[in-house]
Scaffold this motif. Structure first.
Motif, PDB file in Angstrom:
ATOM      1  N   PHE A  15       0.829  -1.208   0.000  1.00 42.55           N
ATOM      2  CA  PHE A  15       0.000   0.000   0.000  1.00 42.55           C
ATOM      3  C   PHE A  15       0.857   1.249   0.000  1.00 42.55           C
ATOM      4  O   PHE A  15       0.506   2.237  -0.635  1.00 42.55           O
ATOM      5  CB  PHE A  15      -0.943  -0.015   1.208  1.00 42.55           C
ATOM      6  CG  PHE A  15      -2.216  -0.760   0.944  1.00 42.55           C
ATOM      7  CD1 PHE A  15      -2.200  -2.129   0.795  1.00 42.55           C
ATOM      8  CD2 PHE A  15      -3.413  -0.095   0.821  1.00 42.55           C
ATOM      9  CE1 PHE A  15      -3.349  -2.824   0.528  1.00 42.55           C
ATOM     10  CE2 PHE A  15      -4.585  -0.776   0.554  1.00 42.55           C
ATOM     11  CZ  PHE A  15      -4.556  -2.148   0.405  1.00 42.55           C
ATOM     12  N   LEU A  16       1.984   1.219   0.727  1.00 42.67           N
ATOM     13  CA  LEU A  16       2.841   2.395   0.742  1.00 42.67           C
ATOM     14  C   LEU A  16       3.494   2.604  -0.621  1.00 42.67           C
ATOM     15  O   LEU A  16       3.969   3.692  -0.921  1.00 42.67           O
ATOM     16  CB  LEU A  16       3.915   2.266   1.824  1.00 42.67           C
ATOM     17  CG  LEU A  16       3.408   2.316   3.261  1.00 42.67           C
ATOM     18  CD1 LEU A  16       4.564   2.257   4.228  1.00 42.67           C
ATOM     19  CD2 LEU A  16       2.591   3.555   3.526  1.00 42.67           C
ATOM     20  N   GLN A  17       3.537   1.562  -1.430  1.00 45.59           N
ATOM     21  CA  GLN A  17       4.148   1.681  -2.752  1.00 45.59           C
ATOM     22  C   GLN A  17       3.087   1.693  -3.850  1.00 45.59           C
ATOM     23  O   GLN A  17       3.386   1.358  -4.995  1.00 45.59           O
ATOM     24  CB  GLN A  17       5.126   0.527  -2.982  1.00 45.59           C
ATOM     25  CG  GLN A  17       6.288   0.548  -2.019  1.00 45.59           C
ATOM     26  CD  GLN A  17       7.105  -0.719  -2.071  1.00 45.59           C
ATOM     27  OE1 GLN A  17       6.687  -1.701  -2.664  1.00 45.59           O
ATOM     28  NE2 GLN A  17       8.257  -0.693  -1.442  1.00 45.59           N
ATOM     29  N   ASP A  18       1.843   2.015  -3.494  1.00 45.05           N
ATOM     30  CA  ASP A  18       0.731   2.085  -4.451  1.00 45.05           C
ATOM     31  C   ASP A  18       0.462   0.750  -5.136  1.00 45.05           C
ATOM     32  O   ASP A  18       0.038   0.710  -6.287  1.00 45.05           O
ATOM     33  CB  ASP A  18       0.984   3.151  -5.525  1.00 45.05           C
ATOM     34  CG  ASP A  18       1.079   4.533  -4.911  1.00 45.05           C
ATOM     35  OD1 ASP A  18       0.651   4.671  -3.768  1.00 45.05           O
ATOM     36  OD2 ASP A  18       1.575   5.447  -5.572  1.00 45.05           O
ATOM     37  N   PHE A  23       2.501  -1.520  13.235  1.00 46.35           N
ATOM     38  CA  PHE A  23       2.344  -0.751  11.996  1.00 46.35           C
ATOM     39  C   PHE A  23       3.451   0.284  11.867  1.00 46.35           C
ATOM     40  O   PHE A  23       3.998   0.497  10.777  1.00 46.35           O
ATOM     41  CB  PHE A  23       0.968  -0.087  11.959  1.00 46.35           C
ATOM     42  CG  PHE A  23       0.784   0.840  10.792  1.00 46.35           C
ATOM     43  CD1 PHE A  23       0.655   0.325   9.517  1.00 46.35           C
ATOM     44  CD2 PHE A  23       0.780   2.202  10.955  1.00 46.35           C
ATOM     45  CE1 PHE A  23       0.508   1.159   8.434  1.00 46.35           C
ATOM     46  CE2 PHE A  23       0.637   3.049   9.880  1.00 46.35           C
ATOM     47  CZ  PHE A  23       0.505   2.526   8.615  1.00 46.35           C
ATOM     48  N   TRP A  27       5.854   0.843   8.869  1.00 41.49           N
ATOM     49  CA  TRP A  27       5.810   2.158   8.233  1.00 41.49           C
ATOM     50  C   TRP A  27       7.219   2.711   8.107  1.00 41.49           C
ATOM     51  O   TRP A  27       7.625   3.192   7.035  1.00 41.49           O
ATOM     52  CB  TRP A  27       4.927   3.039   9.105  1.00 41.49           C
ATOM     53  CG  TRP A  27       4.643   4.406   8.631  1.00 41.49           C
ATOM     54  CD1 TRP A  27       4.967   4.946   7.426  1.00 41.49           C
ATOM     55  CD2 TRP A  27       3.977   5.411   9.377  1.00 41.49           C
ATOM     56  NE1 TRP A  27       4.521   6.244   7.391  1.00 41.49           N
ATOM     57  CE2 TRP A  27       3.911   6.557   8.574  1.00 41.49           C
ATOM     58  CE3 TRP A  27       3.405   5.460  10.648  1.00 41.49           C
ATOM     59  CZ2 TRP A  27       3.316   7.734   8.997  1.00 41.49           C
ATOM     60  CZ3 TRP A  27       2.810   6.628  11.074  1.00 41.49           C
ATOM     61  CH2 TRP A  27       2.773   7.747  10.250  1.00 41.49           C
ATOM     62  N   TRP A  41       9.369   0.867   5.446  1.00 39.81           N
ATOM     63  CA  TRP A  41       9.156   1.181   4.044  1.00 39.81           C
ATOM     64  C   TRP A  41       9.323   2.659   3.757  1.00 39.81           C
ATOM     65  O   TRP A  41       8.914   3.135   2.712  1.00 39.81           O
ATOM     66  CB  TRP A  41       7.796   0.660   3.590  1.00 39.81           C
ATOM     67  CG  TRP A  41       7.781  -0.793   3.725  1.00 39.81           C
ATOM     68  CD1 TRP A  41       7.185  -1.521   4.702  1.00 39.81           C
ATOM     69  CD2 TRP A  41       8.478  -1.733   2.913  1.00 39.81           C
ATOM     70  NE1 TRP A  41       7.460  -2.850   4.537  1.00 39.81           N
ATOM     71  CE2 TRP A  41       8.245  -3.005   3.455  1.00 39.81           C
ATOM     72  CE3 TRP A  41       9.284  -1.623   1.771  1.00 39.81           C
ATOM     73  CZ2 TRP A  41       8.787  -4.161   2.901  1.00 39.81           C
ATOM     74  CZ3 TRP A  41       9.819  -2.777   1.234  1.00 39.81           C
ATOM     75  CH2 TRP A  41       9.558  -4.024   1.802  1.00 39.81           C
ATOM     76  N   THR A  42       9.871   3.401   4.729  1.00 40.08           N
ATOM     77  CA  THR A  42      10.118   4.814   4.493  1.00 40.08           C
ATOM     78  C   THR A  42      11.603   5.125   4.376  1.00 40.08           C
ATOM     79  O   THR A  42      12.033   5.760   3.421  1.00 40.08           O
ATOM     80  CB  THR A  42       9.518   5.659   5.628  1.00 40.08           C
ATOM     81  OG1 THR A  42       8.135   5.392   5.707  1.00 40.08           O
ATOM     82  CG2 THR A  42       9.734   7.131   5.382  1.00 40.08           C
ATOM     83  N   THR A  76       5.130   8.791   2.903  1.00 40.99           N
ATOM     84  CA  THR A  76       4.707   7.408   2.653  1.00 40.99           C
ATOM     85  C   THR A  76       3.271   7.178   3.100  1.00 40.99           C
ATOM     86  O   THR A  76       2.541   6.427   2.455  1.00 40.99           O
ATOM     87  CB  THR A  76       5.634   6.416   3.352  1.00 40.99           C
ATOM     88  OG1 THR A  76       5.890   6.857   4.668  1.00 40.99           O
ATOM     89  CG2 THR A  76       6.928   6.262   2.601  1.00 40.99           C
ATOM     90  N   ILE A  77       2.872   7.815   4.213  1.00 42.87           N
ATOM     91  CA  ILE A  77       1.504   7.550   4.686  1.00 42.87           C
ATOM     92  C   ILE A  77       0.493   8.107   3.700  1.00 42.87           C
ATOM     93  O   ILE A  77      -0.604   7.577   3.566  1.00 42.87           O
ATOM     94  CB  ILE A  77       1.289   8.131   6.103  1.00 42.87           C
ATOM     95  CG1 ILE A  77       0.108   7.448   6.791  1.00 42.87           C
ATOM     96  CG2 ILE A  77       1.041   9.618   6.079  1.00 42.87           C
ATOM     97  CD1 ILE A  77       0.397   6.072   7.279  1.00 42.87           C
ATOM     98  N   HIS A 131       0.769   7.871   0.578  1.00 45.75           N
ATOM     99  CA  HIS A 131       0.628   6.863  -0.472  1.00 45.75           C
ATOM    100  C   HIS A 131      -0.299   5.744  -0.067  1.00 45.75           C
ATOM    101  O   HIS A 131      -0.817   5.019  -0.904  1.00 45.75           O
ATOM    102  CB  HIS A 131       2.001   6.305  -0.836  1.00 45.75           C
ATOM    103  CG  HIS A 131       2.747   7.182  -1.774  1.00 45.75           C
ATOM    104  ND1 HIS A 131       2.667   7.044  -3.133  1.00 45.75           N
ATOM    105  CD2 HIS A 131       3.565   8.235  -1.556  1.00 45.75           C
ATOM    106  CE1 HIS A 131       3.402   7.961  -3.713  1.00 45.75           C
ATOM    107  NE2 HIS A 131       3.964   8.705  -2.781  1.00 45.75           N
ATOM    108  N   LEU A 132      -0.499   5.585   1.242  1.00 45.69           N
ATOM    109  CA  LEU A 132      -1.407   4.545   1.732  1.00 45.69           C
ATOM    110  C   LEU A 132      -2.817   4.760   1.179  1.00 45.69           C
ATOM    111  O   LEU A 132      -3.542   3.807   0.942  1.00 45.69           O
ATOM    112  CB  LEU A 132      -1.418   4.592   3.262  1.00 45.69           C
ATOM    113  CG  LEU A 132      -1.991   3.415   4.020  1.00 45.69           C
ATOM    114  CD1 LEU A 132      -1.132   2.199   3.792  1.00 45.69           C
ATOM    115  CD2 LEU A 132      -2.025   3.722   5.501  1.00 45.69           C
ATOM    116  N   LYS A 169      -3.562   6.560  -1.615  1.00 48.53           N
ATOM    117  CA  LYS A 169      -3.627   6.877  -3.035  1.00 48.53           C
ATOM    118  C   LYS A 169      -4.188   5.689  -3.810  1.00 48.53           C
ATOM    119  O   LYS A 169      -4.064   4.546  -3.367  1.00 48.53           O
ATOM    120  CB  LYS A 169      -2.229   7.223  -3.553  1.00 48.53           C
ATOM    121  CG  LYS A 169      -1.829   8.630  -3.147  1.00 48.53           C
ATOM    122  CD  LYS A 169      -0.623   9.111  -3.903  1.00 48.53           C
ATOM    123  CE  LYS A 169      -0.309  10.529  -3.489  1.00 48.53           C
ATOM    124  NZ  LYS A 169       1.084  10.869  -3.644  1.00 48.53           N
TER     125      LYS A 169
END
Lengths: 347, 176
Positions: free
Chosen positions: A38-41, A303, A307, A310-311, B36-37, B39-40, B42
């Motif tokens: 999800f963080l990477q679309d 989470f 989070w 992945w940042t 990044t959040i 993008h959650l 999007k």
């Protein structure tokens, strides 16, 4: 009779904590992949069952089906014991976490905690530092240069970050005046469940959470695994469910670390209005709610772990040591001095 | 020394001193986590394979179709131009002569009694449709489906010919 009741109560709690820890660890793998996606679309695993929720089971099955390979030059005994040790230390920490205030069963009161050791914090620090053995033994016994490099990194990293972790906890112990997890959690029920230690120890919390990331081998401190340079790090030679155990223990470790962060700094099972609820609602119901609240806090921190992973990118090795020894240790000592001064002045 | 900037893409490396908040690192981490959040929430860009079919360009070259004319007669005259043009030698044609009474089936006197394309050999270059003088074969936007048996990848006339009640639209193809 009393002893038998005690034994039964503790057995049930141990089993429940064990099962919950393992299942949350299993679903953390799914959660991690989903959060990453999800963080990477992206969408993430979505084929096994609705929204891919059977993915952990499929992964586990795959792990069991794989060939269990042992390198010819490996030290057989240590090679086999490594993953188990890693898992053991990750699970042992959960023994001292108070999941709730207490449950009233019949006319007795049962605590929702495996054991309330009066030196709980020391116990946690001790067990966590044992955690390095699982990694070190695994890396050493594989007889592989990458494994050894990973294990060396892991052990030096863990030893370096235990120090500021312990120092940040000393400041916490100064304000709370106890080493017992149960009492620390109970103390935070002031202000109707909002007197959390984060308000007394914001700096200590930051140091602690950074160290917790390093102890759990999570990004930005995942140098022991370091896929890019170390071909997987200490578990390069592992396959099948032994590898699964290593990966799994990281998630178990993450869950337990999150629970400890929530207990020590974020009020544990306390939530705003808990004392009022205890007066107007049945005792066991409120305890059940507070267990749920602690779970929500824990899941939030899991989470947070993902989070952050992945940042931000991984630290370089010298930066890691630099941060640990030159920044966090002095900061933690300054925090101790500051806390000591404030405690002397106002208490 | 003269400054040469041939490509106009030269970017100077910034070695400016970091500000205090940047050196603290934590505010910058929080800023990154904010990115990044976002993008959650999007929209996801994934097309689920097997469920969604991604939109193809109008010139996409997928599975072939053998066209019929408006009266439902096969256009192919088995001239073999496509088979000659095919760089992968994927096309096999056997020609036959139209018998009296078959005028409603075949447009001209000669037709292909066998027309096979081996989809494992085919490279989907589209030279067959360029070669065809009778506008009989076209590549479409359909995908060749997965089979478990190599023999099933040899598509025969049954697989390739369009049916009259389900005609394949090739009006979007721009060949010449």
């Amino acid at each position: 009779m009393v002893f038998e009741a005690f034994l039964l109560e503790k057995t049930i709690i141990v089993l429940v904590v064990f099962v919950v820890t393992l299942s949350i660890a299993a679903y953390s793998t799914y959660g991690e992949r989903k959060v990453a996606a999800f963080l990477q679309d992206r969408i993430g695993p979505n084929m096994a069952g609705p929204y891919g929720i059977w993915q952990p089971l499929a992964d586990g099955l795959k792990m069991f089906m794989k060939e269990d390979f042992v390198p010819a030059a490996a030290n057989k005994f240590l090679y086999h014991i490594g993953p188990g040790l890693s898992m053991l230390t990750a699970l042992m920490v959960s023994a001292v976490i108070p999941w709730g205030k207490s449950l009233i069963i019949g006319d007795g009161e049962a605590s929702v905690q495996v054991t309330d050791i009066n030196v709980g914090i020391l116990y946690v620090l001790g067990v966590v530092s044992l955690g390095v053995y699982g990694v070190m033994i695994g890396g050493w016994a594989s007889n592989n240069k990458y494994s050894l490099m990973g294990a060396l990194r892991a052990s030096s990293q863990m030893i370096s970050y235990e120090l500021p972790m312990g120092l940040s906890l000393i400041a916490l112990v100064m304000t709370t005046g106890t080493l017992s997890f149960n009492e620390i959690a109970a103390q935070q029920s002031g202000w109707n469940g909002m007197e959390w230690n984060i308000f007394y120890q914001p700096l200590g919390f930051i140091i602690f959470i950074v160290c917790a990331f390093a102890e759990a081998n999570r990004t930005p401190f995942d140098l022991p695994e370091c896929e890019a340079e170390l071909v997987g790090g200490y578990h390069t030679e592992y396959s099948s469910m032994k590898l699964g155990f290593y990966l799994f223990s990281e998630y178990a470790h993450m869950f337990v670390s999150s629970a400890i962060i929530a207990t020590l700094y974020f009020g544990g099972y306390n939530f705003p209005g808990i004392n009022t609820l205890y007066e107007i609602m049945p005792h066991n119901v409120v305890t059940a709610i507070s267990i749920g609240v602690l779970m929500i806090k824990t899941l939030f921190f899991i989470f947070l772990f993902m989070w952050v992973r992945w940042t931000i990118p991984r630290f370089r090795y010298d930066q890691l040591m630099d941060l640990g020894w030159k920044k966090l240790v002095p900061l933690a000592i300054a925090n101790i001095v500051l806390t000591a001064g404030i405690v002397l002045l106002f208490k | 020394m003269a400054e040469y900037n041939l490509s106009n893409r030269k970017v100077m490396v910034s070695n400016k001193k970091m500000t205090f908040s940047e050196r603290l690192y934590l505010p910058e981490i929080l800023r990154g986590m904010g990115v990044t959040i976002n993008h959650l929430f999007k929209p996801k860009v994934t097309y689920v394979y097997g469920k969604d079919i991604r939109p193809f360009a109008t010139t996409y070259r997928g599975q072939h179709v053998l066209k019929r004319d408006d009266e439902g007669r096969e256009r192919c005259v088995a001239c073999g131009m496509c088979a000659v043009a095919c760089p992968a030698e994927a096309i096999t044609i056997v020609a036959a002569e139209r018998q009296p009474g078959e005028e409603h089936l075949y447009r001209e006197e000669k037709y292909a009694s066998t027309y096979e394309i081996n989809m494992l050999r085919c490279i989907f270059c589209g030279l067959c449709e360029y070669a065809c003088p009778k506008e009989a074969i076209y590549l479409t936007q359909r995908l060749v489906e997965v089979e478990t048996n190599r023999r099933d990848f040899i598509y025969t006339k049954d697989d390739l010919l369009e049916s009259m009640d389900n005609r394949i639209d090739i009006s979007q193809r721009r060949l010449r």
